[in-house]
Design a protein around this motif. Structure first.
Motif, mmCIF file in Angstrom:
data_model
loop_
_atom_site.group_PDB
_atom_site.id
_atom_site.type_symbol
_atom_site.label_atom_id
_atom_site.label_comp_id
_atom_site.label_asym_id
_atom_site.label_seq_id
_atom_site.Cartn_x
_atom_site.Cartn_y
_atom_site.Cartn_z
ATOM 1 N N MET A 1 0.839 -1.203 0.000
ATOM 2 C CA MET A 1 0.000 0.000 0.000
ATOM 3 C C MET A 1 0.869 1.245 0.000
ATOM 4 S SD MET A 1 -3.032 -1.071 2.679
ATOM 5 C CE MET A 1 -3.834 0.487 2.422
ATOM 6 N N GLY A 2 0.447 2.274 -0.710
ATOM 7 C CA GLY A 2 1.245 3.477 -0.787
ATOM 8 C C GLY A 2 1.225 4.240 0.520
ATOM 9 N N SER A 3 2.298 4.902 0.798
ATOM 10 C CA SER A 3 2.388 5.682 2.025
ATOM 11 C C SER A 3 2.711 7.146 1.744
ATOM 12 C CB SER A 3 3.478 5.092 2.939
ATOM 13 O OG SER A 3 4.723 5.067 2.262
ATOM 14 N N GLY A 4 2.740 7.534 0.454
ATOM 15 C CA GLY A 4 3.056 8.906 0.078
ATOM 16 C C GLY A 4 1.898 9.828 0.371
ATOM 17 N N PRO A 5 2.043 11.101 0.006
ATOM 18 C CA PRO A 5 1.007 12.085 0.302
ATOM 19 C C PRO A 5 -0.296 11.835 -0.431
ATOM 20 C CG PRO A 5 2.708 13.015 -1.135
ATOM 21 C CD PRO A 5 3.221 11.691 -0.634
ATOM 22 N N ALA A 6 -0.231 11.045 -1.549
ATOM 23 C CA ALA A 6 -1.449 10.786 -2.309
ATOM 24 C C ALA A 6 -2.191 9.556 -1.818
ATOM 25 C CB ALA A 6 -1.119 10.628 -3.790
ATOM 26 N N ALA A 7 -1.624 8.815 -0.870
ATOM 27 C CA ALA A 7 -2.255 7.588 -0.404
ATOM 28 C C ALA A 7 -3.622 7.894 0.194
ATOM 29 C CB ALA A 7 -1.364 6.912 0.639
ATOM 30 N N GLY A 8 -4.640 7.174 -0.295
ATOM 31 C CA GLY A 8 -5.985 7.346 0.221
ATOM 32 C C GLY A 8 -6.731 8.529 -0.332
ATOM 33 N N SER A 9 -6.096 9.357 -1.127
ATOM 34 C CA SER A 9 -6.769 10.527 -1.693
ATOM 35 C C SER A 9 -7.574 10.125 -2.919
ATOM 36 C CB SER A 9 -5.764 11.616 -2.046
ATOM 37 O OG SER A 9 -4.846 11.143 -3.012
ATOM 38 N N VAL A 10 -8.572 10.926 -3.240
ATOM 39 C CA VAL A 10 -9.470 10.635 -4.355
ATOM 40 C C VAL A 10 -9.284 11.689 -5.438
ATOM 41 C CG1 VAL A 10 -11.874 10.388 -5.073
ATOM 42 C CG2 VAL A 10 -11.147 9.556 -2.820
ATOM 43 N N ARG A 11 -9.086 11.231 -6.672
ATOM 44 C CA ARG A 11 -8.938 12.159 -7.786
ATOM 45 C C ARG A 11 -10.286 12.367 -8.459
ATOM 46 N NH1 ARG A 11 -5.680 10.787 -13.260
ATOM 47 N NH2 ARG A 11 -7.572 9.531 -13.532
ATOM 48 N N ALA A 12 -10.638 13.606 -8.698
ATOM 49 C CA ALA A 12 -11.890 13.939 -9.366
ATOM 50 C C ALA A 12 -11.580 14.710 -10.638
ATOM 51 C CB ALA A 12 -12.783 14.767 -8.455
ATOM 52 N N ARG A 13 -12.250 14.339 -11.724
ATOM 53 C CA ARG A 13 -12.078 15.043 -12.997
ATOM 54 C C ARG A 13 -13.293 15.934 -13.251
ATOM 55 N NH1 ARG A 13 -9.327 12.419 -18.239
ATOM 56 N NH2 ARG A 13 -7.650 12.586 -16.666
ATOM 57 N N TYR A 14 -13.012 17.122 -13.758
ATOM 58 C CA TYR A 14 -14.065 18.096 -14.029
ATOM 59 C C TYR A 14 -13.957 18.600 -15.471
ATOM 60 C CZ TYR A 14 -14.197 18.377 -8.903
ATOM 61 O OH TYR A 14 -14.264 18.079 -7.564
ATOM 62 N N LEU A 15 -15.108 18.902 -16.045
ATOM 63 C CA LEU A 15 -15.180 19.656 -17.294
ATOM 64 C C LEU A 15 -15.513 21.086 -16.904
ATOM 65 C CD1 LEU A 15 -15.475 20.062 -20.402
ATOM 66 C CD2 LEU A 15 -17.873 19.387 -20.136
ATOM 67 N N VAL A 16 -14.678 22.026 -17.349
ATOM 68 C CA VAL A 16 -14.856 23.435 -16.988
ATOM 69 C C VAL A 16 -15.049 24.266 -18.241
ATOM 70 C CG1 VAL A 16 -13.730 25.444 -15.974
ATOM 71 C CG2 VAL A 16 -13.530 23.223 -14.854
ATOM 72 N N TYR A 17 -16.086 25.097 -18.232
ATOM 73 C CA TYR A 17 -16.294 26.073 -19.289
ATOM 74 C C TYR A 17 -15.739 27.421 -18.827
ATOM 75 C CZ TYR A 17 -19.524 23.029 -21.863
ATOM 76 O OH TYR A 17 -20.071 22.005 -22.580
ATOM 77 N N PHE A 18 -15.067 28.126 -19.727
ATOM 78 C CA PHE A 18 -14.517 29.426 -19.369
ATOM 79 C C PHE A 18 -14.526 30.347 -20.583
ATOM 80 C CE2 PHE A 18 -11.184 26.646 -20.786
ATOM 81 C CZ PHE A 18 -10.311 27.429 -21.531
ATOM 82 N N GLN A 19 -14.473 31.648 -20.333
ATOM 83 C CA GLN A 19 -14.479 32.618 -21.424
ATOM 84 C C GLN A 19 -13.370 33.639 -21.198
ATOM 85 O OE1 GLN A 19 -17.925 35.668 -19.706
ATOM 86 N NE2 GLN A 19 -18.414 34.361 -21.440
ATOM 87 N N ALA A 75 -13.564 25.243 -23.338
ATOM 88 C CA ALA A 75 -13.721 24.188 -22.336
ATOM 89 C C ALA A 75 -12.391 23.509 -22.081
ATOM 90 C CB ALA A 75 -14.760 23.166 -22.803
ATOM 91 N N ALA A 76 -12.292 22.865 -20.955
ATOM 92 C CA ALA A 76 -11.092 22.112 -20.589
ATOM 93 C C ALA A 76 -11.476 21.098 -19.526
ATOM 94 C CB ALA A 76 -10.009 23.039 -20.041
ATOM 95 N N HIS A 77 -10.680 20.020 -19.437
ATOM 96 C CA HIS A 77 -10.859 19.133 -18.283
ATOM 97 C C HIS A 77 -9.642 19.231 -17.388
ATOM 98 C CE1 HIS A 77 -8.614 15.880 -20.608
ATOM 99 N NE2 HIS A 77 -8.115 15.707 -19.390
ATOM 100 N N LEU A 78 -9.837 18.955 -16.117
ATOM 101 C CA LEU A 78 -8.770 19.021 -15.136
ATOM 102 C C LEU A 78 -9.045 18.020 -14.024
ATOM 103 C CD1 LEU A 78 -9.474 21.732 -12.566
ATOM 104 C CD2 LEU A 78 -10.663 21.908 -14.748
ATOM 105 N N ASP A 79 -7.972 17.568 -13.391
ATOM 106 C CA ASP A 79 -8.073 16.628 -12.274
ATOM 107 C C ASP A 79 -7.654 17.336 -10.996
ATOM 108 O OD1 ASP A 79 -8.814 14.533 -13.968
ATOM 109 O OD2 ASP A 79 -6.728 13.971 -14.339
ATOM 110 N N VAL A 80 -8.441 17.158 -9.965
ATOM 111 C CA VAL A 80 -8.111 17.689 -8.648
ATOM 112 C C VAL A 80 -8.065 16.522 -7.666
ATOM 113 C CG1 VAL A 80 -8.760 19.252 -6.791
ATOM 114 C CG2 VAL A 80 -9.263 19.871 -9.169
ATOM 115 N N GLN A 81 -6.957 16.366 -7.010
ATOM 116 C CA GLN A 81 -6.767 15.265 -6.065
ATOM 117 C C GLN A 81 -6.549 15.850 -4.670
ATOM 118 O OE1 GLN A 81 -4.283 12.218 -7.576
ATOM 119 N NE2 GLN A 81 -4.009 11.160 -5.623
ATOM 120 N N ARG A 82 -7.579 15.787 -3.858
ATOM 121 C CA ARG A 82 -7.505 16.339 -2.509
ATOM 122 C C ARG A 82 -6.860 15.337 -1.549
ATOM 123 N NH1 ARG A 82 -12.595 19.337 -0.373
ATOM 124 N NH2 ARG A 82 -10.925 20.656 0.502
ATOM 125 N N ARG A 83 -6.441 15.833 -0.413
ATOM 126 C CA ARG A 83 -5.794 14.975 0.570
ATOM 127 C C ARG A 83 -6.761 13.942 1.125
ATOM 128 N NH1 ARG A 83 -3.198 19.854 1.065
ATOM 129 N NH2 ARG A 83 -0.911 19.752 1.103
#
Length: 322
Positions: A1-19, A75-83
């Protein structure tokens, strides 16, 4: 099992509209390194740093636009991975956070959606629409309202043969090899595209023009829709249609240019100025044009393979370079 800072964190992908208003930017794409020029993406990613994602946030842009080109809705997609232990941001919170931390007033995030982890903002797009704004009756650039100078192509002519332009536009509709309208430097392996719409119509006018000026000025809008475009294809098609409107070319000659597949012929090397071009919308299956029609934000929308987001009932205010 990973023990780094990302261990147990969840990555979420979003579609974002911007102008954005493109006047101050070297295009939408980020400029890396020590260059002074910056892209819209630079500011978006700088704002995203404040989200404190475990992994740096990168915006994957749907539709790249050149320096000076504007976007009503990109538009763009991006991933945000919180602790670990922190739930993903809601789309509404993500939108508000990005706008709060954006440091350029000419950029605005319109709306965000949570999408499936394999969603791709560029490749999943089913339609892109560009509009180009023209103004006639302006003999000198300094006679155009300062509020319009970077938002339309001011033509010295007082008259355009719009009927001839519309006839010429019909030759561009459908599936063709658009090599004749492609500028050098295109990364596309194929120059075949399907143009679904090409229209020329009078604009209702500009709210930034004084009444005494509106008597001599006329605004026009050209719209083009396709799943994707070649590099500078829209600006080169616009220049050709304007040449028809000014009487320098006939509608039949446009058909000949298209069939020639030659990008180096004298008429087709003309490129309309960047500052008259707007990316109007980027559409995805099951998701409406939220920015082009803000009322669409009132309905629930989903993307195939994505979780069904709950969209606020309040109105709020996407490709290759064209």
């Amino acid at each position: 099992m990973g023990s780094g800072p990302a261990a147990g964190s969840v990555r979420a992908r979003y579609l974002v509209y911007f102008q954005y208003l493109g006047t101050d930017f070297n295009g939408v794409a980020a400029v890396r390194g020590a260059q002074r020029a910056v892209g819209v993406q630079n500011y978006l990613e700088e704002a995203a740093e404040r989200l404190k994602s475990v992994v740096p946030v990168k915006f994957v842009i749907s539709s790249r636009t050149d320096a000076g080109v504007h976007a009503l809705s990109n538009a763009a997609h991006l991933d945000v991975q919180r602790r670990s232990g922190q739930p993903p941001f809601s789309p509404e919170v993500l939108t508000q956070a990005l706008n709060t931390h954006l440091k350029h007033p000419a950029i605005r995030v319109l709306q965000a959606f949570r999408v499936h982890s394999n969603f791709h903002a560029r490749y999943a797009a089913t339609s892109r629409t560009y509009l180009y704004r023209l103004a006639t009756g302006c003999p000198r650039p300094d006679q155009l309202s300062v509020f319009e100078r970077n938002r339309c192509w001011a033509l010295r002519a007082d008259y355009l043969d719009v009927a001839a332009m519309q006839e010429a536009a019909q030759h561009l509709l459908g599936t063709h090899d658009f090599s004749a309208f492609q500028s050098a430097g295109s990364p596309s392996t194929s120059s075949v595209r399907t143009l679904r719409r090409a229209s020329v119509s009078p604009d209702s006018g500009s709210p930034f023009v004084l009444p005494q000026e509106s008597r001599r000025l006329q605004f026009w809008t050209l719209e083009f829709e396709s799943q994707s475009f070649l590099y500078r294809q829209v600006r080169r098609m616009t220049a050709i249609l304007v040449a028809v409107g000014l009487g320098a070319l006939t509608p039949t000659e446009v058909k000949v240019i298209l069939e020639s597949r030659n990008p180096l012929g004298r008429p087709q090397t003309r490129v309309a100025p960047a500052h008259g071009l707007f990316l109007k919308s980027v559409l995805y299956g099951g998701l409406g044009d939220l920015a082009g029609n803000p009322a669409c934000a009132q309905q629930e929308a989903s993307i195939q393979g994505a979780e069904r987001p709950r969209v606020s009932r309040k109105t709020s205010g996407g490709r290759p370079v064209a």
